[in-house]
Design a protein around this motif. Structure first.
Motif, PDB file in Angstrom:
ATOM      1  N   LEU A   1      -5.992  -8.550  -8.986  1.00 20.92           N
ATOM      2  CA  LEU A   1      -4.545  -8.471  -8.738  1.00 20.92           C
ATOM      3  C   LEU A   1      -4.086  -7.033  -8.530  1.00 20.92           C
ATOM      4  CD1 LEU A   1      -3.059 -11.049 -11.276  1.00 20.92           C
ATOM      5  CD2 LEU A   1      -3.200 -11.266  -8.797  1.00 20.92           C
ATOM      6  N   LEU A   2      -4.507  -6.140  -9.419  1.00 21.15           N
ATOM      7  CA  LEU A   2      -4.097  -4.735  -9.298  1.00 21.15           C
ATOM      8  C   LEU A   2      -4.625  -4.097  -8.015  1.00 21.15           C
ATOM      9  CD1 LEU A   2      -4.556  -3.431 -12.962  1.00 21.15           C
ATOM     10  CD2 LEU A   2      -2.404  -3.702 -11.712  1.00 21.15           C
ATOM     11  N   SER A   3      -5.880  -4.368  -7.691  1.00 20.43           N
ATOM     12  CA  SER A   3      -6.445  -3.756  -6.482  1.00 20.43           C
ATOM     13  C   SER A   3      -5.835  -4.366  -5.224  1.00 20.43           C
ATOM     14  CB  SER A   3      -7.968  -3.885  -6.464  1.00 20.43           C
ATOM     15  OG  SER A   3      -8.375  -5.230  -6.456  1.00 20.43           O
ATOM     16  N   GLY A   4      -5.511  -5.651  -5.256  1.00 19.38           N
ATOM     17  CA  GLY A   4      -4.832  -6.265  -4.111  1.00 19.38           C
ATOM     18  C   GLY A   4      -3.435  -5.706  -3.929  1.00 19.38           C
ATOM     19  N   TRP A   5      -2.752  -5.516  -5.037  1.00 24.85           N
ATOM     20  CA  TRP A   5      -1.407  -4.937  -4.984  1.00 24.85           C
ATOM     21  C   TRP A   5      -1.482  -3.483  -4.516  1.00 24.85           C
ATOM     22  CZ3 TRP A   5       2.247  -4.005  -9.718  1.00 24.85           C
ATOM     23  CH2 TRP A   5       3.541  -3.836  -9.262  1.00 24.85           C
ATOM     24  N   HIS A   6      -2.471  -2.758  -5.009  1.00 25.64           N
ATOM     25  CA  HIS A   6      -2.657  -1.363  -4.595  1.00 25.64           C
ATOM     26  C   HIS A   6      -2.949  -1.302  -3.090  1.00 25.64           C
ATOM     27  CE1 HIS A   6      -4.394   2.458  -3.799  1.00 25.64           C
ATOM     28  NE2 HIS A   6      -4.562   2.813  -5.039  1.00 25.64           N
ATOM     29  N   LEU A   7      -3.781  -2.191  -2.614  1.00 22.20           N
ATOM     30  CA  LEU A   7      -4.127  -2.220  -1.195  1.00 22.20           C
ATOM     31  C   LEU A   7      -2.897  -2.539  -0.345  1.00 22.20           C
ATOM     32  CD1 LEU A   7      -6.554  -2.007   0.712  1.00 22.20           C
ATOM     33  CD2 LEU A   7      -6.891  -4.442   0.414  1.00 22.20           C
ATOM     34  N   ARG A   8      -2.069  -3.422  -0.831  1.00 24.17           N
ATOM     35  CA  ARG A   8      -0.869  -3.830  -0.084  1.00 24.17           C
ATOM     36  C   ARG A   8       0.144  -2.695   0.045  1.00 24.17           C
ATOM     37  NH1 ARG A   8       1.700  -7.397   2.939  1.00 24.17           N
ATOM     38  NH2 ARG A   8       3.698  -8.135   2.214  1.00 24.17           N
ATOM     39  N   ILE A   9       0.314  -1.901  -1.016  1.00 26.37           N
ATOM     40  CA  ILE A   9       1.327  -0.851  -0.990  1.00 26.37           C
ATOM     41  C   ILE A   9       0.704   0.545  -0.958  1.00 26.37           C
ATOM     42  CG2 ILE A   9       3.047  -2.261  -2.164  1.00 26.37           C
ATOM     43  CD1 ILE A   9       2.413  -0.718  -4.717  1.00 26.37           C
ATOM     44  N   PHE A  10      -0.535   0.645  -0.504  1.00 26.12           N
ATOM     45  CA  PHE A  10      -1.281   1.911  -0.544  1.00 26.12           C
ATOM     46  C   PHE A  10      -0.558   3.054   0.141  1.00 26.12           C
ATOM     47  CE2 PHE A  10      -4.950   4.436  -1.145  1.00 26.12           C
ATOM     48  CZ  PHE A  10      -5.039   5.245  -0.026  1.00 26.12           C
ATOM     49  N   THR A  11       0.045   2.823   1.265  1.00 23.02           N
ATOM     50  CA  THR A  11       0.654   3.911   2.019  1.00 23.02           C
ATOM     51  C   THR A  11       1.947   4.393   1.385  1.00 23.02           C
ATOM     52  OG1 THR A  11       1.766   2.307   3.423  1.00 23.02           O
ATOM     53  CG2 THR A  11      -0.328   3.191   4.208  1.00 23.02           C
ATOM     54  N   ASN A  12       2.584   3.599   0.541  1.00 21.45           N
ATOM     55  CA  ASN A  12       3.869   3.967  -0.027  1.00 21.45           C
ATOM     56  C   ASN A  12       3.796   4.465  -1.463  1.00 21.45           C
ATOM     57  OD1 ASN A  12       5.015   3.089   2.350  1.00 21.45           O
ATOM     58  ND2 ASN A  12       5.300   1.016   1.589  1.00 21.45           N
ATOM     59  N   ASN A  13       2.821   4.029  -2.232  1.00 24.53           N
ATOM     60  CA  ASN A  13       2.866   4.269  -3.656  1.00 24.53           C
ATOM     61  C   ASN A  13       1.451   4.381  -4.223  1.00 24.53           C
ATOM     62  OD1 ASN A  13       3.526   4.347  -6.333  1.00 24.53           O
ATOM     63  ND2 ASN A  13       4.838   2.546  -6.267  1.00 24.53           N
ATOM     64  N   LEU A  14       1.221   5.388  -5.046  1.00 23.96           N
ATOM     65  CA  LEU A  14      -0.085   5.541  -5.687  1.00 23.96           C
ATOM     66  C   LEU A  14       0.003   5.353  -7.204  1.00 23.96           C
ATOM     67  CD1 LEU A  14      -1.472   8.580  -3.674  1.00 23.96           C
ATOM     68  CD2 LEU A  14      -2.044   6.184  -3.415  1.00 23.96           C
ATOM     69  N   LYS A  15       1.059   4.701  -7.671  1.00 21.79           N
ATOM     70  CA  LYS A  15       1.254   4.526  -9.119  1.00 21.79           C
ATOM     71  C   LYS A  15       0.265   3.546  -9.744  1.00 21.79           C
ATOM     72  CE  LYS A  15       6.112   5.681  -9.137  1.00 21.79           C
ATOM     73  NZ  LYS A  15       7.474   5.231  -9.366  1.00 21.79           N
ATOM     74  N   LEU A  16      -0.421   2.768  -8.954  1.00 20.23           N
ATOM     75  CA  LEU A  16      -1.352   1.780  -9.512  1.00 20.23           C
ATOM     76  C   LEU A  16      -2.753   2.327  -9.747  1.00 20.23           C
ATOM     77  CD1 LEU A  16      -0.383  -1.422  -7.550  1.00 20.23           C
ATOM     78  CD2 LEU A  16      -0.060  -0.963  -9.952  1.00 20.23           C
ATOM     79  N   VAL A  17      -2.974   3.597  -9.457  1.00 20.03           N
ATOM     80  CA  VAL A  17      -4.314   4.157  -9.635  1.00 20.03           C
ATOM     81  C   VAL A  17      -4.702   4.168 -11.115  1.00 20.03           C
ATOM     82  CG1 VAL A  17      -5.724   6.235  -9.371  1.00 20.03           C
ATOM     83  CG2 VAL A  17      -4.263   5.481  -7.505  1.00 20.03           C
ATOM     84  N   TRP A  18      -3.823   4.622 -11.987  1.00 19.37           N
ATOM     85  CA  TRP A  18      -4.158   4.676 -13.406  1.00 19.37           C
ATOM     86  C   TRP A  18      -4.328   3.297 -14.021  1.00 19.37           C
ATOM     87  CZ3 TRP A  18      -6.539   8.254 -15.856  1.00 19.37           C
ATOM     88  CH2 TRP A  18      -6.488   9.552 -15.362  1.00 19.37           C
TER      89      TRP A  18
END
Length: 146
Positions: free
Chosen positions: A62-79
């Motif tokens: 879920l986190l990696s899918g969400w990160h992939l979806r919003i990758f260009t706008n937000n990097l807050k899901l890396v941690w």
């Protein structure tokens, strides 16, 4: 970096499918002997470790899918991705230690006489997938590159 995010997502989905199949098999036709598609061993709060591994892989997917979806706008899901990957490594490593390494240390050379790669528990294989995901998450940038 997008290829890295795709790789993390694919590994997380593969882990989820693997842990899901092992968990499902455990409830449909419980195995009596450890192996790649069995979850035989100790219990955690009355359940085998497989459902917990499934939950961790699902969270990673879920986190990696969400990160992939919003990758260009937000990097807050890396941690959160890194923390979930580390949690998976620690959990699967602990279970793998209890199921594989501790008996080897207790039995000594006699353990290696009866050892078979076919009897390596699913949690050990899950550990390697968690480890790959955790390593890849640390390759992701946590700050926006200008």
């Amino acid at each position: 970096m997008k290829k890295l995010s795709v790789s993390i997502f694919i590994l997380s989905v593969i882990g989820t499918l693997f842990a899901g199949s092992v968990t499902l098999r455990q409830y449909i036709a419980p195995a009596t002997e450890p192996g790649i598609f069995s979850c035989v061993g100790f219990k955690i709060f009355g359940m085998s470790p497989c459902p917990y591994g499934l939950a961790l892989f699902f969270i990673l997917a879920l986190l990696s899918g969400w990160h992939l979806r919003i990758f260009t706008n937000n990097l807050k899901l890396v941690w959160p991705l890194r923390l979930a990957g580390i949690a998976g490594v620690i959990f699967a490593g602990w279970v793998g230690w209890r199921e594989l390494v501790a008996p080897a240390l207790a039995l000594g050379p006699a353990y290696w006489e009866i050892f078979s790669i076919a009897h390596v528990p699913a949690c050990v294989w899950g550990f390697f997938v968690f480890l790959a995901v955790a390593i890849l998450t640390w390759c992701l940038p946590s700050k926006r590159i200008v």
